[in-house]
Each structure stands twice: as C-alpha cells, then as structure tokens.
Design a protein around this motif. Structure first.
Motif, PDB file in Angstrom:
ATOM      1  N   ALA A  37       0.921  -1.208  -0.043  1.00 21.78           N
ATOM      2  CA  ALA A  37       0.003   0.071  -0.115  1.00 21.78           C
ATOM      3  C   ALA A  37       0.764   1.361   0.002  1.00 21.78           C
ATOM      4  O   ALA A  37       0.542   2.199  -0.597  1.00 21.78           O
ATOM      5  CB  ALA A  37      -0.820  -0.129   1.228  1.00 21.78           C
ATOM      6  N   SER A  38       2.085   1.220   0.549  1.00 18.58           N
ATOM      7  CA  SER A  38       2.855   2.505   0.691  1.00 18.58           C
ATOM      8  C   SER A  38       3.565   2.882  -0.620  1.00 18.58           C
ATOM      9  O   SER A  38       3.961   3.777  -0.715  1.00 18.58           O
ATOM     10  CB  SER A  38       3.923   2.126   1.690  1.00 18.58           C
ATOM     11  N   GLU A  39       3.342   1.918  -1.671  1.00 13.78           N
ATOM     12  CA  GLU A  39       4.143   2.287  -2.942  1.00 13.78           C
ATOM     13  C   GLU A  39       2.733   2.366  -3.897  1.00 13.78           C
ATOM     14  O   GLU A  39       3.363   2.321  -5.165  1.00 13.78           O
ATOM     15  CB  GLU A  39       4.957   1.008  -3.334  1.00 13.78           C
ATOM     16  N   ARG A  40       1.903   2.259  -3.671  1.00 12.68           N
ATOM     17  CA  ARG A  40       0.757   2.526  -4.732  1.00 12.68           C
ATOM     18  C   ARG A  40       1.027   3.844  -5.056  1.00 12.68           C
ATOM     19  O   ARG A  40       1.404   4.896  -4.637  1.00 12.68           O
ATOM     20  CB  ARG A  40      -0.743   2.405  -3.988  1.00 12.68           C
ATOM     21  N   ARG A  41       0.487   3.801  -6.485  1.00 11.73           N
ATOM     22  CA  ARG A  41       0.775   5.072  -7.433  1.00 11.73           C
ATOM     23  C   ARG A  41      -0.511   5.907  -7.735  1.00 11.73           C
ATOM     24  O   ARG A  41      -1.584   5.075  -7.696  1.00 11.73           O
ATOM     25  CB  ARG A  41       1.478   4.613  -8.764  1.00 11.73           C
ATOM     26  N   VAL A  42      -0.428   7.024  -8.164  1.00 11.61           N
ATOM     27  CA  VAL A  42      -1.482   7.617  -8.860  1.00 11.61           C
ATOM     28  C   VAL A  42      -1.731   7.620 -10.296  1.00 11.61           C
ATOM     29  O   VAL A  42      -0.334   7.732 -10.956  1.00 11.61           O
ATOM     30  CB  VAL A  42      -1.544   9.208  -8.194  1.00 11.61           C
ATOM     31  N   LEU A  43      -2.899   7.360 -10.732  1.00  6.77           N
ATOM     32  CA  LEU A  43      -2.804   7.237 -12.394  1.00  6.77           C
ATOM     33  C   LEU A  43      -3.007   8.861 -12.817  1.00  6.77           C
ATOM     34  O   LEU A  43      -3.567   9.661 -12.356  1.00  6.77           O
ATOM     35  CB  LEU A  43      -4.066   6.620 -12.763  1.00  6.77           C
ATOM     36  N   ASP A  44      -2.189   8.850 -13.984  1.00  2.00           N
ATOM     37  CA  ASP A  44      -2.397  10.037 -14.709  1.00  2.00           C
ATOM     38  C   ASP A  44      -4.040  10.058 -15.168  1.00  2.00           C
ATOM     39  O   ASP A  44      -4.794   9.327 -15.125  1.00  2.00           O
ATOM     40  CB  ASP A  44      -1.280  10.325 -15.837  1.00  2.00           C
ATOM     41  N   GLU A  45      -4.129  11.369 -15.658  1.00  2.00           N
ATOM     42  CA  GLU A  45      -5.585  11.583 -16.224  1.00  2.00           C
ATOM     43  C   GLU A  45      -5.825  10.512 -17.551  1.00  2.00           C
ATOM     44  O   GLU A  45      -6.937   9.938 -17.303  1.00  2.00           O
ATOM     45  CB  GLU A  45      -5.770  12.902 -16.904  1.00  2.00           C
ATOM     46  N   GLU A  46      -5.256  10.323 -18.255  1.00  2.00           N
ATOM     47  CA  GLU A  46      -5.615   9.491 -19.450  1.00  2.00           C
ATOM     48  C   GLU A  46      -5.758   8.071 -19.000  1.00  2.00           C
ATOM     49  O   GLU A  46      -6.708   7.218 -19.476  1.00  2.00           O
ATOM     50  CB  GLU A  46      -4.454   9.438 -20.744  1.00  2.00           C
ATOM     51  N   SER A  47      -4.765   7.381 -18.125  1.00  2.00           N
ATOM     52  CA  SER A  47      -4.819   6.216 -17.584  1.00  2.00           C
ATOM     53  C   SER A  47      -6.287   6.031 -16.606  1.00  2.00           C
ATOM     54  O   SER A  47      -6.959   5.163 -16.929  1.00  2.00           O
ATOM     55  CB  SER A  47      -3.821   5.888 -16.779  1.00  2.00           C
ATOM     56  N   PHE A  48      -6.336   6.830 -15.878  1.00  2.00           N
ATOM     57  CA  PHE A  48      -7.601   7.169 -14.913  1.00  2.00           C
ATOM     58  C   PHE A  48      -9.179   7.075 -15.817  1.00  2.00           C
ATOM     59  O   PHE A  48      -9.681   6.407 -15.521  1.00  2.00           O
ATOM     60  CB  PHE A  48      -7.414   8.386 -13.820  1.00  2.00           C
ATOM     61  N   ARG A  49      -9.133   7.668 -16.684  1.00  2.00           N
ATOM     62  CA  ARG A  49     -10.178   7.948 -17.518  1.00  2.00           C
ATOM     63  C   ARG A  49     -10.484   6.470 -18.390  1.00  2.00           C
ATOM     64  O   ARG A  49     -11.556   6.222 -18.482  1.00  2.00           O
ATOM     65  CB  ARG A  49     -10.377   9.090 -18.301  1.00  2.00           C
ATOM     66  N   ARG A  50      -9.277   5.891 -18.630  1.00  2.00           N
ATOM     67  CA  ARG A  50      -9.512   4.655 -19.534  1.00  2.00           C
ATOM     68  C   ARG A  50      -9.928   3.392 -18.645  1.00  2.00           C
ATOM     69  O   ARG A  50     -10.845   2.983 -18.695  1.00  2.00           O
ATOM     70  CB  ARG A  50      -7.950   4.118 -19.824  1.00  2.00           C
ATOM     71  N   VAL A  51      -9.427   3.664 -17.128  1.00  2.00           N
ATOM     72  CA  VAL A  51      -9.848   2.411 -16.290  1.00  2.00           C
ATOM     73  C   VAL A  51     -11.485   2.726 -15.698  1.00  2.00           C
ATOM     74  O   VAL A  51     -12.085   1.807 -15.833  1.00  2.00           O
ATOM     75  CB  VAL A  51      -9.132   2.610 -15.032  1.00  2.00           C
ATOM     76  N   ILE A  52     -11.947   4.029 -15.939  1.00  2.00           N
ATOM     77  CA  ILE A  52     -13.320   4.426 -15.689  1.00  2.00           C
ATOM     78  C   ILE A  52     -14.175   3.857 -16.787  1.00  2.00           C
ATOM     79  O   ILE A  52     -15.197   3.227 -16.473  1.00  2.00           O
ATOM     80  CB  ILE A  52     -13.644   5.864 -15.661  1.00  2.00           C
ATOM     81  N   ALA A  53     -13.564   4.068 -18.064  1.00  2.00           N
ATOM     82  CA  ALA A  53     -14.183   3.352 -19.198  1.00  2.00           C
ATOM     83  C   ALA A  53     -14.387   1.957 -19.222  1.00  2.00           C
ATOM     84  O   ALA A  53     -15.373   1.255 -19.266  1.00  2.00           O
ATOM     85  CB  ALA A  53     -13.464   3.895 -20.677  1.00  2.00           C
ATOM     86  N   ILE A  54     -13.340   1.170 -18.741  1.00  2.00           N
ATOM     87  CA  ILE A  54     -13.231  -0.316 -18.631  1.00  2.00           C
ATOM     88  C   ILE A  54     -14.539  -0.591 -17.338  1.00  2.00           C
ATOM     89  O   ILE A  54     -15.272  -1.652 -17.774  1.00  2.00           O
ATOM     90  CB  ILE A  54     -12.055  -0.551 -18.045  1.00  2.00           C
ATOM     91  N   GLU A  55     -14.368  -0.114 -16.348  1.00  2.00           N
ATOM     92  CA  GLU A  55     -15.126  -0.235 -15.237  1.00  2.00           C
ATOM     93  C   GLU A  55     -16.629   0.144 -15.852  1.00  2.00           C
ATOM     94  O   GLU A  55     -17.827  -0.629 -15.495  1.00  2.00           O
ATOM     95  CB  GLU A  55     -15.036   0.634 -13.983  1.00  2.00           C
ATOM     96  N   ARG A  56     -16.972   0.954 -16.532  1.00  2.00           N
ATOM     97  CA  ARG A  56     -18.343   1.304 -17.008  1.00  2.00           C
ATOM     98  C   ARG A  56     -18.879   0.108 -18.078  1.00  2.00           C
ATOM     99  O   ARG A  56     -19.992  -0.299 -17.878  1.00  2.00           O
ATOM    100  CB  ARG A  56     -18.334   2.489 -17.785  1.00  2.00           C
ATOM    101  N   LYS A  57     -17.985  -0.378 -18.820  1.00  2.00           N
ATOM    102  CA  LYS A  57     -18.287  -1.609 -19.819  1.00  2.00           C
ATOM    103  C   LYS A  57     -18.471  -2.731 -19.010  1.00  2.00           C
ATOM    104  O   LYS A  57     -19.292  -3.570 -19.106  1.00  2.00           O
ATOM    105  CB  LYS A  57     -17.067  -1.817 -20.778  1.00  2.00           C
ATOM    106  N   ARG A  58     -17.877  -2.933 -17.879  1.00  2.00           N
ATOM    107  CA  ARG A  58     -18.022  -4.265 -17.079  1.00  2.00           C
ATOM    108  C   ARG A  58     -19.267  -4.268 -16.317  1.00  2.00           C
ATOM    109  O   ARG A  58     -19.897  -4.887 -16.151  1.00  2.00           O
ATOM    110  CB  ARG A  58     -16.710  -4.214 -16.159  1.00  2.00           C
ATOM    111  N   THR A  59     -19.733  -2.837 -15.706  1.00  2.00           N
ATOM    112  CA  THR A  59     -20.747  -2.728 -15.344  1.00  2.00           C
ATOM    113  C   THR A  59     -22.171  -2.928 -15.942  1.00  2.00           C
ATOM    114  O   THR A  59     -22.963  -3.482 -15.753  1.00  2.00           O
ATOM    115  CB  THR A  59     -20.684  -1.085 -14.319  1.00  2.00           C
ATOM    116  N   GLU A  60     -22.050  -2.457 -17.241  1.00  2.00           N
ATOM    117  CA  GLU A  60     -23.028  -2.622 -18.166  1.00  2.00           C
ATOM    118  C   GLU A  60     -23.277  -4.003 -18.296  1.00  2.00           C
ATOM    119  O   GLU A  60     -24.436  -4.541 -18.474  1.00  2.00           O
ATOM    120  CB  GLU A  60     -22.691  -2.125 -19.573  1.00  2.00           C
ATOM    121  N   ARG A  61     -22.305  -4.845 -18.412  1.00  2.00           N
ATOM    122  CA  ARG A  61     -22.441  -6.356 -18.724  1.00  2.00           C
ATOM    123  C   ARG A  61     -22.990  -7.125 -17.275  1.00  2.00           C
ATOM    124  O   ARG A  61     -23.776  -8.076 -17.030  1.00  2.00           O
ATOM    125  CB  ARG A  61     -21.051  -7.047 -19.003  1.00  2.00           C
TER     126      ARG A  61
END
Length: 161
Positions: A37-61
């Motif tokens: 946990a102490s080494e977890r990183r923060v995603l940049d904007e493009e990566s974070f929005r990409r993960v949101i898109a993946i989660e949206r698709k997963r939630t739709e299914r």
C-alpha cells in the motif's frame, strides 16, 4: 514505442487490456495487489479515464455498481490547490482498499477515487457510507484550511451516467 504504466485490478479481463492500446502503443498493467500500500501510485488523467471506461463496460455487462468520488479544489491559487491536493492524494492512497484506484480526473484541480467491487444494494446507503468515511478521514488527516478547500462529489454507476 511509448509505454505507460497503468494500475488495474486483478479482475480486468485480458481481452479488454489488449484492446485499450492505440495502434502501435504498448500498455503495461501493474496489479495493485502486487504492490505494498505504501508504494501504490496515482494514475495520470488518461490512464484513470481509461480505467473508468473499462469499469463502465464491465458494469453494463455485470450490473455490479461502482462509485466515482471526485475531490476538487477550485478558485484557489495554484500553490494552495497543489498543497491541498497532495495531502488529499496521500490520505486516499493510505486509506483506500487495494481494489480502489486513485488518479487525476483533471490535472491540478480534481482527484478521482474509483470504488469497485461493491455489492448491489441500496444506492443511498452505499453513497452515504463512502461519503461519511471519506469526509471523516480527510477531516482527521488534513488541516482545517485544507479540508475546507475540498469539494466532494459522488457518482454512482450505472444510475448517474
């Protein structure tokens, strides 16, 4: 060839990971469960929005909900906003679950936290639990001035999108 590091939870199907890259672009996914946990990183904007898109698709299914919490600092000097957001980021990384992701929603003024793996239930109780835990933790860890700079909004998917 450009290479990005993007954190992903262990439940991202490989087919979706492969389809994320633009033609000729390699994307390396890092499993956050493999990092302390102490080494977890923060995603940049493009990566974070990409993960949101993946989660949206997963939630739709799957119909399994997720919550996006946005923490924003507006109408402040860049120095004041940066100091507050750095503190918020540290608190979120230290207190979020391994399956939650933290990243920049809008660089320099909005941080996002993505809460996945939620059990389908009463939407209002899920949102109230997340909001109360987040505000209590931030109130305990931030200075009074920093806490008052932060605007928090919660977005429940699939309903709010």
């Amino acid at each position: 060839m450009a290479c990005e590091n993007v954190e992903a939870t262990d439940h991202v199907p490989w087919e979706e990971v492969v389809n994320l890259g633009r033609q000729g672009r390699t994307i390396n996914f890092i499993d956050p469960l493999s990092e302390p946990a102490s080494e977890r990183r923060v995603l940049d904007e493009e990566s974070f929005r990409r993960v949101i898109a993946i989660e949206r698709k997963r939630t739709e299914r799957s119909k399994a909900p997720f919550v996006l919490m946005l923490l924003e600092v507006t109408n402040q000097s860049p120095e004041k906003a940066a100091t507050a957001l750095e503190s918020v980021m540290s608190v979120l990384l230290a207190t979020s679950r391994d399956t939650d992701l933290v990243g920049w929603y809008k660089p320099k003024n909005t941080i996002g936290a993505l809460f996945t793996g939620l059990v389908v239930g009463d939407k209002s109780s899920i949102l109230m639990t997340i909001l109360s835990r987040a505000t209590n933790t931030l109130r305990d860890e931030l200075s009074f001035e920093q806490f008052n700079l932060i605007n928090i909004s919660l977005h429940y998917y699939p309903d709010d999108w």
